[in-house]
Write an enzyme that holds these catalytic residues in place. Structure first.
Site, PDB file in Angstrom:
ATOM      1  N   ARG A  78       0.496  -0.844   0.190  1.00  0.00           N
ATOM      2  CA  ARG A  78      -0.337  -0.144   0.276  1.00  0.00           C
ATOM      3  C   ARG A  78       0.895   1.087  -0.546  1.00  0.00           C
ATOM      4  O   ARG A  78       2.036   1.074   0.987  1.00  0.00           O
ATOM      5  CB  ARG A  78      -0.456   0.100   0.862  1.00  0.00           C
ATOM      6  CG  ARG A  78      -2.077   1.196   1.541  1.00  0.00           C
ATOM      7  CD  ARG A  78      -2.828   1.307   0.113  1.00  0.00           C
ATOM      8  NE  ARG A  78      -3.570   2.054   0.796  1.00  0.00           N
ATOM      9  CZ  ARG A  78      -4.220   3.539   0.894  1.00  0.00           C
ATOM     10  NH1 ARG A  78      -2.674   4.109   0.353  1.00  0.00           N
ATOM     11  NH2 ARG A  78      -4.835   4.115   1.535  1.00  0.00           N
ATOM     12  N   GLU A  86     -11.605   4.718  -5.456  1.00  0.00           N
ATOM     13  CA  GLU A  86     -11.867   3.426  -5.151  1.00  0.00           C
ATOM     14  C   GLU A  86     -11.867   3.295  -6.636  1.00  0.00           C
ATOM     15  O   GLU A  86     -12.660   3.862  -7.670  1.00  0.00           O
ATOM     16  CB  GLU A  86     -12.863   2.678  -3.811  1.00  0.00           C
ATOM     17  CG  GLU A  86     -12.724   3.149  -2.940  1.00  0.00           C
ATOM     18  CD  GLU A  86     -11.860   2.004  -2.262  1.00  0.00           C
ATOM     19  OE1 GLU A  86     -11.716   1.311  -2.990  1.00  0.00           O
ATOM     20  OE2 GLU A  86     -10.940   2.895  -1.544  1.00  0.00           O
ATOM     21  N   ARG A 120      -0.992  -5.189   4.782  1.00  0.00           N
ATOM     22  CA  ARG A 120      -0.547  -4.583   3.530  1.00  0.00           C
ATOM     23  C   ARG A 120       0.911  -4.222   4.032  1.00  0.00           C
ATOM     24  O   ARG A 120       0.904  -3.709   4.914  1.00  0.00           O
ATOM     25  CB  ARG A 120      -1.052  -3.982   2.458  1.00  0.00           C
ATOM     26  CG  ARG A 120      -2.027  -4.687   1.827  1.00  0.00           C
ATOM     27  CD  ARG A 120      -3.161  -3.543   1.154  1.00  0.00           C
ATOM     28  NE  ARG A 120      -3.481  -2.553   2.157  1.00  0.00           N
ATOM     29  CZ  ARG A 120      -4.518  -2.003   1.740  1.00  0.00           C
ATOM     30  NH1 ARG A 120      -5.137  -1.752   0.860  1.00  0.00           N
ATOM     31  NH2 ARG A 120      -5.042  -1.008   2.870  1.00  0.00           N
TER      32      ARG A 120
END
Length: 190
Positions: A78, A86, A120
């Site tokens: 990330r 999104e 992540r």
């Protein structure tokens, strides 16, 4: 950490830790081969909380998430301090395409600073000499993630320039930050 040396039976475990949801053992190999010395260095680097490592970008999930292949291990990353639209949000596809142009198939250097709640790796990502985190904001393909970015981050000035230049998502008169969009989606799905 993958099959670094052919006979892992000769490794002597001297410690273990967890990095980004992966169990990593710190080990010493009885042979003095160069391959095992490199492997030991990689294991040590990944076991540190903040680490730098390099790998090939093999997948782009969206405008702020990618997957890097490091020694046969896939690490989901990330991009820290930014938040991209999104996929179902305006500019979501364009943001993903922008990150793909910057990084897909390229060698990336990651300055890791831990992991998020989804396990992540959080990192500053550089692909072929380009700072992907900064470039996504410069292109208007991501916001500075105010919740996590330090107050004095240069990303705020870069975002202001993108907004003034109406680049990317800033062509919209009132673009909705992804964190607000996600909150609205969660409210309507109840």
């Amino acid at each position: 950490m993958g099959n670094i040396c052919n006979d892992l039976a000769n490794w002597e475990t001297v410690g273990a830790s967890e990095v980004d949801g992966h169990r990593v053992r710190t080990a010493i190999y009885s042979s003095k081969s160069a391959a095992c010395a490199v492997a030991f260095g990689l294991l040590s680097a990944l076991s540190a909380q903040a680490a730098e490592f390099t790998g090939k970008v093999i997948r782009i999930s969206d405008g702020d998430t990618l997957t890097v292949l490091v020694d046969r291990n896939q690490i989901k990353v990330r991009l820290m301090d930014i938040d991209a639209p999104e996929s179902k949000q305006a500019f979501g596809s364009r943001s993903k395409q922008s990150l793909s142009e910057l990084c897909f198939g390229k060698i990336a250097t990651l300055q890791s600073s831990g992991s998020d709640r989804y396990k992540r790796t959080l990192a500053q990502v550089t692909c072929n000499g380009t700072d992907a985190n900064t470039e996504q904001v410069r292109r208007g393909m991501a916001w500075v993630y105010e919740r996590y970015a330090p107050t004095g981050s240069p990303l705020y000035g870069i975002q202001a320039e993108s907004k003034l230049g109406k680049r990317g998502l800033w062509v919209d008169t009132s673009p909705v930050p992804p964190w607000e969009w996600r909150r609205a989606q969660a409210t309507t799905s109840r």
